[in-house]
Design a protein around this motif. Structure first.
Motif, mmCIF file in Angstrom:
data_model
loop_
_atom_site.group_PDB
_atom_site.id
_atom_site.type_symbol
_atom_site.label_atom_id
_atom_site.label_comp_id
_atom_site.label_asym_id
_atom_site.label_seq_id
_atom_site.Cartn_x
_atom_site.Cartn_y
_atom_site.Cartn_z
ATOM 1 N N ASN A 69 0.835 -1.213 0.000
ATOM 2 C CA ASN A 69 0.000 0.000 0.000
ATOM 3 C C ASN A 69 0.870 1.263 0.000
ATOM 4 O OD1 ASN A 69 -2.345 1.520 0.047
ATOM 5 N ND2 ASN A 69 -2.505 1.481 2.279
ATOM 6 N N PRO A 70 1.466 1.596 -1.181
ATOM 7 C CA PRO A 70 1.411 0.880 -2.458
ATOM 8 C C PRO A 70 2.569 -0.103 -2.583
ATOM 9 C CG PRO A 70 2.509 2.956 -2.767
ATOM 10 C CD PRO A 70 2.146 2.889 -1.296
ATOM 11 N N SER B 116 6.424 2.874 -4.799
ATOM 12 C CA SER B 116 6.230 4.270 -4.420
ATOM 13 C C SER B 116 5.742 5.092 -5.605
ATOM 14 C CB SER B 116 7.552 4.856 -3.902
ATOM 15 O OG SER B 116 7.409 6.219 -3.574
ATOM 16 N N TYR C 120 2.702 4.989 -6.910
ATOM 17 C CA TYR C 120 1.592 4.341 -7.617
ATOM 18 C C TYR C 120 0.330 4.415 -6.764
ATOM 19 C CZ TYR C 120 4.642 2.342 -11.202
ATOM 20 O OH TYR C 120 5.520 2.169 -12.247
ATOM 21 N N SER C 121 -0.824 4.575 -7.428
ATOM 22 C CA SER C 121 -2.114 4.646 -6.742
ATOM 23 C C SER C 121 -3.001 3.488 -7.183
ATOM 24 C CB SER C 121 -2.821 5.974 -7.058
ATOM 25 O OG SER C 121 -2.048 7.067 -6.625
ATOM 26 N N LEU C 122 -3.839 3.020 -6.267
ATOM 27 C CA LEU C 122 -4.751 1.922 -6.584
ATOM 28 C C LEU C 122 -5.845 2.413 -7.526
ATOM 29 C CD1 LEU C 122 -5.513 -1.049 -5.990
ATOM 30 C CD2 LEU C 122 -6.919 -0.203 -4.100
ATOM 31 N N TRP D 269 -2.526 -1.094 -9.939
ATOM 32 C CA TRP D 269 -1.945 0.143 -9.428
ATOM 33 C C TRP D 269 -1.298 0.861 -10.603
ATOM 34 C CZ3 TRP D 269 -1.814 1.208 -4.010
ATOM 35 C CH2 TRP D 269 -2.286 0.157 -3.189
ATOM 36 N N ASN E 97 0.985 4.543 -12.078
ATOM 37 C CA ASN E 97 1.727 5.758 -11.746
ATOM 38 C C ASN E 97 0.971 6.990 -12.230
ATOM 39 O OD1 ASN E 97 2.168 5.754 -14.527
ATOM 40 N ND2 ASN E 97 4.395 5.749 -14.382
ATOM 41 N N ALA E 98 1.419 8.154 -11.791
ATOM 42 C CA ALA E 98 0.695 9.395 -12.079
ATOM 43 C C ALA E 98 0.675 9.714 -13.569
ATOM 44 C CB ALA E 98 1.333 10.549 -11.304
#
Length: 275
Positions: free
Chosen positions: A77-78, A81, A83-85, A108, A110-111
């Protein structure tokens, strides 16, 4: 997975190569890994426990180094580093019209929307998957495969192990590779990195070798897998499931029938399940 003494487990830990000090996802090159006698699609991760025939030793995640850390990711979670779910979906694992467990399927991202981590965690139930046969048959996941990574390289993979106390913990990841071929374990004699003549490289599939079973015939059981991760290129499109992208293989480690279960799963846009 049989229980063995702490001393034996420690000896097994020292048998792993020095690269076991490193944590985090590892790159799976499309050309494979150089091994004695040729090339293997597989990287070794945690070889303690003889592929589940004995008790494994979990990763240490010590900031000062330690054993059994190859391929091991400290967090889910995550898992990486930055990365968003994006999505998390529980899916039933079914055979003979029976739900024998679940797999939590995640993506997940990345931006920038250019790289994704595809995550999966298996839990098997106290269920007989073949009630037409005498006794109770518990399905065993020796290998978990995930499809959809052709032309999405470079591909990296790894796992996140959790200990929950007592006998309730995940099973570790023994090895991982770019291949669609699962090689059955033979206690005491399995080659850790099979040659590509045995398990050919496939840039579309990632195979994770573990030993997950609610009631293992070898005397001890881990019903939960670790989190299994594949990192690859992706797009910002909303993730969709690909038919049959997740495969669960029982390879007959303790003499069971060889069986594969197919489940839909998230994969990069435009992916397929071709070999």
């Amino acid at each position: 997975m049989k229980h063995t003494s702490l001393a034996a487990a420690m000896l097994a830990a020292f048998a792993v190569s020095g690269s076991a000090m490193a944590t985090g996802l590892i790159t799976l090159p499309a050309t494979g890994f150089a091994v004695p006698g040729g090339t293997s699609a597989y990287a070794t991760c945690n070889l303690t426990g003889d592929f589940g025939s004995l008790e494994s030793t979990p990763p240490t995640f010590s900031p000062n180094g330690g054993a059994n850390n190859t391929c091991a990711v400290p967090s889910n979670n995550p898992p990486v580093s930055g990365y968003s779910l994006v999505v998390s979906t529980p899916r039933n694992i079914r055979i003979n019209n029976i739900t024998i467990g679940t797999v939590t399927d995640q993506v997940w991202r990345n931006a920038a929307g250019t790289s994704c981590v595809y995550a999966a965690k298996i839990r098997l139930n106290n269920v007989d998957y073949n009630p037409s046969s005498a006794g109770t048959q518990y399905f065993e996941v020796n290998d978990f495969k995930r499809a959809g990574f052709r032309n999405r390289g470079p591909v990296s993979a790894g796992y996140n192990f959790v200990t929950r106390g007592g006998s309730a913990s995940d099973e570790v990841l023994f090895r991982v590779g770019l291949t669609s071929t699962s090689v059955a374990h033979v206690a005491g004699s399995t080659v850790a990195q099979p040659l590509t003549s045995v398990a050919p490289i496939s840039d579309n599939w990632v195979d994770f070798t573990s030993d997950v079973n609610f009631m293992d015939p070898d005397g001890s059981s881990m019903r939960d897998s670790s989190w299994f991760y594949v990192q690859s290129g992706c797009t910002s499109a909303t993730p969709t499931a690909v038919t049959g992208a997740l495969r669960f293989r029982q390879t007959g480690q303790e003499g069971q029938p060889v069986v594969e279960i197919s489940v839909d799963g998230y994969a990069p846009a435009g992916a397929n399940t071709n070999q």
